[in-house]
Scaffold this motif. Structure first.
Motif, PDB file in Angstrom:
ATOM      1  N   VAL A  56       0.848  -1.190   0.000  1.00 37.43           N
ATOM      2  CA  VAL A  56       0.000   0.000   0.000  1.00 37.43           C
ATOM      3  C   VAL A  56       0.888   1.246   0.000  1.00 37.43           C
ATOM      4  O   VAL A  56       0.630   2.212  -0.708  1.00 37.43           O
ATOM      5  CB  VAL A  56      -0.953   0.010   1.211  1.00 37.43           C
ATOM      6  N   PRO A  76      -0.898  -3.510  -3.875  1.00 40.01           N
ATOM      7  CA  PRO A  76      -1.307  -4.682  -3.101  1.00 40.01           C
ATOM      8  C   PRO A  76      -1.289  -5.955  -3.947  1.00 40.01           C
ATOM      9  O   PRO A  76      -0.995  -7.032  -3.435  1.00 40.01           O
ATOM     10  CB  PRO A  76      -2.726  -4.337  -2.663  1.00 40.01           C
ATOM     11  N   ALA A  77      -1.589  -5.818  -5.231  1.00 36.50           N
ATOM     12  CA  ALA A  77      -1.631  -7.009  -6.085  1.00 36.50           C
ATOM     13  C   ALA A  77      -0.259  -7.679  -6.134  1.00 36.50           C
ATOM     14  O   ALA A  77      -0.156  -8.904  -6.093  1.00 36.50           O
ATOM     15  CB  ALA A  77      -2.093  -6.621  -7.486  1.00 36.50           C
ATOM     16  N   GLN A  80       0.355  -9.545  -2.941  1.00 35.84           N
ATOM     17  CA  GLN A  80      -0.454 -10.768  -2.883  1.00 35.84           C
ATOM     18  C   GLN A  80       0.113 -11.844  -3.797  1.00 35.84           C
ATOM     19  O   GLN A  80       0.097 -13.024  -3.461  1.00 35.84           O
ATOM     20  CB  GLN A  80      -1.904 -10.461  -3.250  1.00 35.84           C
ATOM     21  N   TYR A  88      -7.623  -6.874   7.300  1.00 37.55           N
ATOM     22  CA  TYR A  88      -7.560  -5.596   7.990  1.00 37.55           C
ATOM     23  C   TYR A  88      -8.613  -5.501   9.076  1.00 37.55           C
ATOM     24  O   TYR A  88      -9.563  -6.270   9.117  1.00 37.55           O
ATOM     25  CB  TYR A  88      -7.736  -4.448   6.998  1.00 37.55           C
ATOM     26  N   VAL A  91     -13.113  -5.036   8.038  1.00 34.21           N
ATOM     27  CA  VAL A  91     -13.031  -6.091   7.044  1.00 34.21           C
ATOM     28  C   VAL A  91     -13.044  -5.462   5.651  1.00 34.21           C
ATOM     29  O   VAL A  91     -13.985  -4.766   5.290  1.00 34.21           O
ATOM     30  CB  VAL A  91     -14.224  -7.046   7.194  1.00 34.21           C
ATOM     31  N   ASN A  92     -11.997  -5.688   4.899  1.00 32.87           N
ATOM     32  CA  ASN A  92     -11.945  -5.087   3.579  1.00 32.87           C
ATOM     33  C   ASN A  92     -12.427  -6.046   2.514  1.00 32.87           C
ATOM     34  O   ASN A  92     -11.652  -6.600   1.750  1.00 32.87           O
ATOM     35  CB  ASN A  92     -10.542  -4.581   3.283  1.00 32.87           C
ATOM     36  N   LEU A  93     -13.720  -6.261   2.532  1.00 33.47           N
ATOM     37  CA  LEU A  93     -14.365  -7.071   1.506  1.00 33.47           C
ATOM     38  C   LEU A  93     -15.505  -6.227   0.959  1.00 33.47           C
ATOM     39  O   LEU A  93     -15.727  -5.115   1.413  1.00 33.47           O
ATOM     40  CB  LEU A  93     -14.901  -8.369   2.121  1.00 33.47           C
ATOM     41  N   CYS A  94     -16.211  -6.768  -0.010  1.00 33.90           N
ATOM     42  CA  CYS A  94     -17.327  -6.027  -0.575  1.00 33.90           C
ATOM     43  C   CYS A  94     -18.640  -6.617  -0.083  1.00 33.90           C
ATOM     44  O   CYS A  94     -18.994  -7.728  -0.448  1.00 33.90           O
ATOM     45  CB  CYS A  94     -17.270  -6.074  -2.103  1.00 33.90           C
ATOM     46  N   LEU A 105     -12.808 -13.376  -5.738  1.00 33.47           N
ATOM     47  CA  LEU A 105     -12.727 -12.198  -6.603  1.00 33.47           C
ATOM     48  C   LEU A 105     -11.321 -11.986  -7.176  1.00 33.47           C
ATOM     49  O   LEU A 105     -10.341 -11.945  -6.452  1.00 33.47           O
ATOM     50  CB  LEU A 105     -13.133 -10.956  -5.811  1.00 33.47           C
ATOM     51  N   GLY A 106     -11.261 -11.841  -8.477  1.00 33.13           N
ATOM     52  CA  GLY A 106      -9.981 -11.604  -9.139  1.00 33.13           C
ATOM     53  C   GLY A 106      -9.223 -12.880  -9.459  1.00 33.13           C
ATOM     54  O   GLY A 106      -8.220 -12.858 -10.150  1.00 33.13           O
ATOM     55  N   ARG A 157     -10.214 -16.076   2.090  1.00 31.95           N
ATOM     56  CA  ARG A 157      -9.673 -15.549   0.853  1.00 31.95           C
ATOM     57  C   ARG A 157      -8.159 -15.781   0.767  1.00 31.95           C
ATOM     58  O   ARG A 157      -7.621 -16.106  -0.288  1.00 31.95           O
ATOM     59  CB  ARG A 157      -9.975 -14.047   0.770  1.00 31.95           C
TER      60      ARG A 157
ATOM     61  N   SER B 220     -11.584  -1.574  -0.560  1.00 30.99           N
ATOM     62  CA  SER B 220     -11.474  -3.027  -0.411  1.00 30.99           C
ATOM     63  C   SER B 220     -11.014  -3.655  -1.712  1.00 30.99           C
ATOM     64  O   SER B 220     -10.138  -4.514  -1.715  1.00 30.99           O
ATOM     65  CB  SER B 220     -12.826  -3.636  -0.039  1.00 30.99           C
ATOM     66  N   LEU B 226      -7.417  -6.171  -6.851  1.00 32.56           N
ATOM     67  CA  LEU B 226      -8.123  -6.137  -8.132  1.00 32.56           C
ATOM     68  C   LEU B 226      -7.612  -4.964  -8.976  1.00 32.56           C
ATOM     69  O   LEU B 226      -7.042  -4.015  -8.455  1.00 32.56           O
ATOM     70  CB  LEU B 226      -9.626  -5.984  -7.897  1.00 32.56           C
TER      71      LEU B 226
END
Lengths: 508, 338
Positions: A56, A76-77, A80, A88, A91-94, A105-106, A157, B220, B226
């Motif tokens: 980040v 971040p990609a 990962q 985090y 929660v850093n999700l959608c 996702l992704g 995840r 997020s 992504l």
């Protein structure tokens, strides 16, 4: 512990932001199959270090190697892709997507250019089963699940990618005890499977329960790396706040406050029982008498500011009760608090307290005017008199009522903020870190002022990271630990070490 | 009063019962509400005017709104990410002007269409890049894009330019018979292909799912690794491309290019998307919903045409009312799930 090559090795990392050195030559190692706790007070650089590792933030200097290979993360990609996953605090999700999508996702398996939804579901079930989450329906919306389950889904995840490193940043701050246990079971499982886990938490108990090793940071610098079993809680805390125990003992309190004036009043100005708010602090039992200075001690991030915000109505309490002068009161908003004679000097004076582009006089008048209502304007002559009086009394420099606030030094800004509340002569003044970041001269002036206000009958709740200061000023000390109030001790013969003992969770 | 005023209230009631009956499927509720509204309007229309109950009335809704359907599809992409594209109407006009001028100068229709697509897609790409790299509000960037495209129209010509190209006139007049008395235009086929393609992209590709993730929580999505940046740029490119396609469809429909055409059409597209159940904050919505949204706008128009006594401005008033109702519904819906 296996002294192999570390999975992650960060060497001499430095990151600076305008005006701040967030990380200064910090080194950090993380081994396979261990839970490594990153410790430090707020602002010590924990989050910055994590963000450097997760891509980040980009590092200014230093070296990051993952499994022996040097890496340079700028997104971040990339991090990962190197096998580092992060969960985090929030929660850093959608929440608008389904569980299976959040897990995959992704990385959705595809067949001829189209996402293979059947494979997505099968894979999600598999991963959820590994985390004992069979009851979670992959097709359900994430928002249907509790924060705890969402937290576990975020971990799912990272399991899905076979992450070698899992970073957990304050994962337990909004969970209850059962949920924490469930989370810990999953974390231990993953550790036993060889995942290297970096764990950040303000909860000392949890750190001792879970971690094998810890790295302590302070003010952006590395203090040291220790085996958890070799480092006592007291030692850990002294390393976190940066004072040797011997020194802390020497700085023993010199409280010269008279208990006499306290005895006179039988009724506390404010009394709370079991006051709390989910995800913030709990069990706040405070009685503050007129003319009393109550110190609020605890590590940064333990829940001190949160307590102040509850008392001032900036956050609404969802449990417990609060009484003002014996009358139960629902503290709905800061407005209610101000109406009942409570003032709050916030920790962040630039953001929440003062209006930088207005003059000293405007800022003072603002508070006066607010108590009078907007319709009745205060005559200019009265304004000038009052402002001049405060500038003199508090020794605000420059002694110019037309000076812009943002051009004043931190200490003088703090004095104006204090003056702003004094104008309204509240019954209870909550001071959150009033002396932080100001020079020693201004600091003593503010401490003297607190004493004077108390002797004039004002109740004061004094929050400070400097234990010596709290001990010197307070009649009583309330101690906050792990987001709950744990003790309320009279400052008769209390030493810094006594307070630390409570914070460390030893005796009492 | 118009028959419409008797239609709206029962629809609202229907919505909530549909929403609560489908447990877990609450996210489909706004779109289903629109569908129910559409069916109801059709039924009421059929009750009032016997000739309303014909398949051709339904098909005409498609034939008369091909360009709006395509615009709404592009707009859905943008709004799903939480953005907005105000330039689409002006890009439609620009596409029509470019088409008419190039055809007048004897260009091959295939090359003309390609050029229009490149211009539309390129404009969208440009706006997306400005929005992303300079971190500027989509509202203001696409507003600038709108003025730019509209201005370019005036530069090309202030007069209306007729289209006489045989391919275009053929497309304008061709009717594809479905049965003895039912038919559609080639434009409808093109619009439906665009809709189908958009549905596939949104629901079966990583790009599409990233669009939803960004609308749900951009931070997020970024932390999940992504491709947030490129996706955000691409949605504006998609919207630009759709505007170009819509411009070509509008040319088939009107057989001319006029710099004042498609004024305010971006707002019709936004209205259709919102009425179709897409949240303006992003992350929730369906391209099929937007199609139904366009059909609702179309049927309102048809109603007023059938009534005959009402001025066509009533269309705007009814659409305004519907928009308000749907935004209020969405607010209730998000409050309940939040």
């Amino acid at each position: 512990m296996n002294e192999l090559v570390p999975v992650v090795e960060m060497t001499d990392i430095a990151i600076g932001f305008p005006g701040v050195k967030a990380l200064d030559d910090v080194s950090f190692r993380l081994f396979q199959g261990e839970v490594h706790a990153l410790m430090g007070e707020n602002g010590a650089g924990k989050s910055t270090l994590i963000k450097a590792l997760t891509g980040v933030y980009t590092i200014d200097s230093g070296r990051i190697t993952v499994l022996g290979q040097q890496k340079h993360f700028s997104t971040p990609a990339e991090s990962q892709a190197a096998g580092i996953s992060t969960v985090y605090q929030e929660v850093n999700l959608c929440t608008n997507l389904t569980v299976e999508e959040n897990v995959m996702l992704g990385r959705e398996p595809r067949r001829r250019g189209s996402i293979d939804w059947r494979a997505v579901r099968a894979r999600t079930r598999e991963v959820l089963a590994q985390l004992h989450l069979e009851h979670v329906e992959p097709g359900s919306l994430l928002s249907e699940h509790s924060i705890a389950v969402q937290q576990l889904i975020a971990i799912a995840r990272s399991v899905e990618v076979n992450a070698k490193v899992l970073i957990l940043d304050e994962p337990t701050s909004s969970l209850d005890a059962d949920e924490v246990n469930q989370l810990f079971r999953v974390i231990r499982d993953l550790r036993d499977r060889g995942v290297a886990i970096l764990f950040v938490s303000h909860f000392l108990e949890q750190v001792y329960e879970l971690s094998d090793r810890m790295t302590v940071l302070r003010n952006g610098k590395l203090v040291g790396e220790y085996m958890t079993r070799d480092l006592s809680r007291m030692n850990l805390i002294s390393k976190m706040i940066g004072k040797d125990l011997e020194v802390l003992e020497e700085l023993d309190q010199a409280s010269t406050r008279s208990q006499a004036r306290l005895a006179a009043t039988a009724q506390p100005f404010m009394e709370t029982t079991g006051l709390g708010r989910k995800g913030s602090v709990s069990n706040v039992n405070l009685s503050i008498y007129p003319g009393e200075v109550v110190g609020l001690a605890g590590l940064l991030g333990a829940g001190r500011t949160e307590t102040a915000r509850l008392l001032f109505g900036a956050d609404k309490a969802d449990e417990g009760s609060l009484k003002i002068k014996g009358q139960p009161l629902k503290m709905r908003s800061p407005r209610t608090a101000i109406d009942h004679g409570i003032g709050f000097c916030s920790e962040d004076r630039k953001e929440e307290g003062l209006i930088g582009d207005l003059t000293v006089r405007d800022n003072l008048v603002l508070a006066m005017q607010a108590t009078k209502g907007w319709a009745r304007r205060i005559p200019r002559r009265v304004q000038d008199e009052l402002v001049a009086e405060f500038i003199q009394a508090l020794d605000i420099r420059p002694a110019n009522p037309e000076a812009l606030i943002r051009n004043l030094s931190g200490g003088n800004q703090q004095k104006v903020l204090l003056a702003r509340w004094m104008v309204t002569s509240p019954d209870l003044l909550i001071l959150d870190e009033p002396t932080r970041g100001i020079d020693i001269g201004a600091k003593t002036q503010i401490q003297k002022l607190v004493n004077r206000l108390a002797s004039e009958g004002m109740s004061i709740l004094f929050i400070s990271s400097e234990l010596e200061e709290v001990l010197r000023l307070s009649d009583r000390i309330a101690i906050i630990k792990d987001r709950a109030m744990v003790a309320d001790i009279s400052n008769d013969d209390v030493s810094v070490e006594d307070v630390l003992t409570v914070i460390a969770g030893g005796a009492q | 009063m118009s028959p419409l005023s008797t239609v709206a209230p029962p629809t609202v009631k229907k919505t909530s019962s549909v929403g609560s009956r489908i447990r877990g499927g609450a996210r489909y509720a706004p779109t289903l509400a629109t569908l129910v509204l559409f069916i109801l309007m059709f039924v009421v229309g059929a009750g009032m005017y016997p000739s309303f109950l014909s398949g051709q009335v339904l098909l005409n809704l498609f034939i008369d709104n091909t360009f709006l359907i395509v615009l709404a599809v592009g707009m859905t992409f943008v709004i799903l990410t939480g953005g907005i594209d105000l330039s689409v109407g002006a890009v439609v006009a620009l596409s029509m002007m470019v088409t008419a001028t190039m055809l007048q100068n004897g260009w091959n229709p295939a090359i003309v269409i390609l050029a229009v697509l490149v211009i539309g897609g390129g404009l969208g790409l440009l706006m997306g890049m400005v929005i992303q790299y300079f971190d500027i509000q989509p509202f203001i960037v696409t507003l600038a894009g709108m003025f730019l495209a509209r201005g370019l129209c005036y530069v090309i010509s202030l007069e209306s330019i007729p289209v006489t190209d045989p391919f275009f006139t053929e497309m304008a007049q061709a009717r594809i018979p479905l049965s003895e008395e039912l038919f559609i235009s080639p434009g409808v086929l093109i619009a439906l292909v665009v809709v189908g393609l958009a549905f596939f992209i949104l629901h079966h590709t990583r790009f599409g799912r990233t669009v939803y993730a960004i609308g749900g929580n951009e931070n997020s999505a970024m932390l999940m690794g992504l491709a947030v940046k490129s996706t955000k740029i691409l949605v504006y490119c998609v919207s630009g491309l759709c505007s170009a396609v819509a411009g070509i469809l509008f040319s088939f429909y009107s057989l001319s290019g006029y710099s004042l055409a498609a004024q305010g059409m971006e707002l019709d597209a936004i209205a259709a998307v919102v009425i179709g159940g897409t949240l303006l904050t992003g992350g929730v919505g369906y391209v099929l919903g937007s199609v139904v949204g366009v059909l609702v706008l179309g049927i309102v128009q048809t109603f007023i045409a059938y009534d005959g006594t009402l001025s066509s401005w009533w269309t705007k008033i009814v659409i305004g009312g519907l928009l308000l109702v749907f935004i209020l519904l969405q607010r209730l819906f998000t409050r309940r799930t939040a």
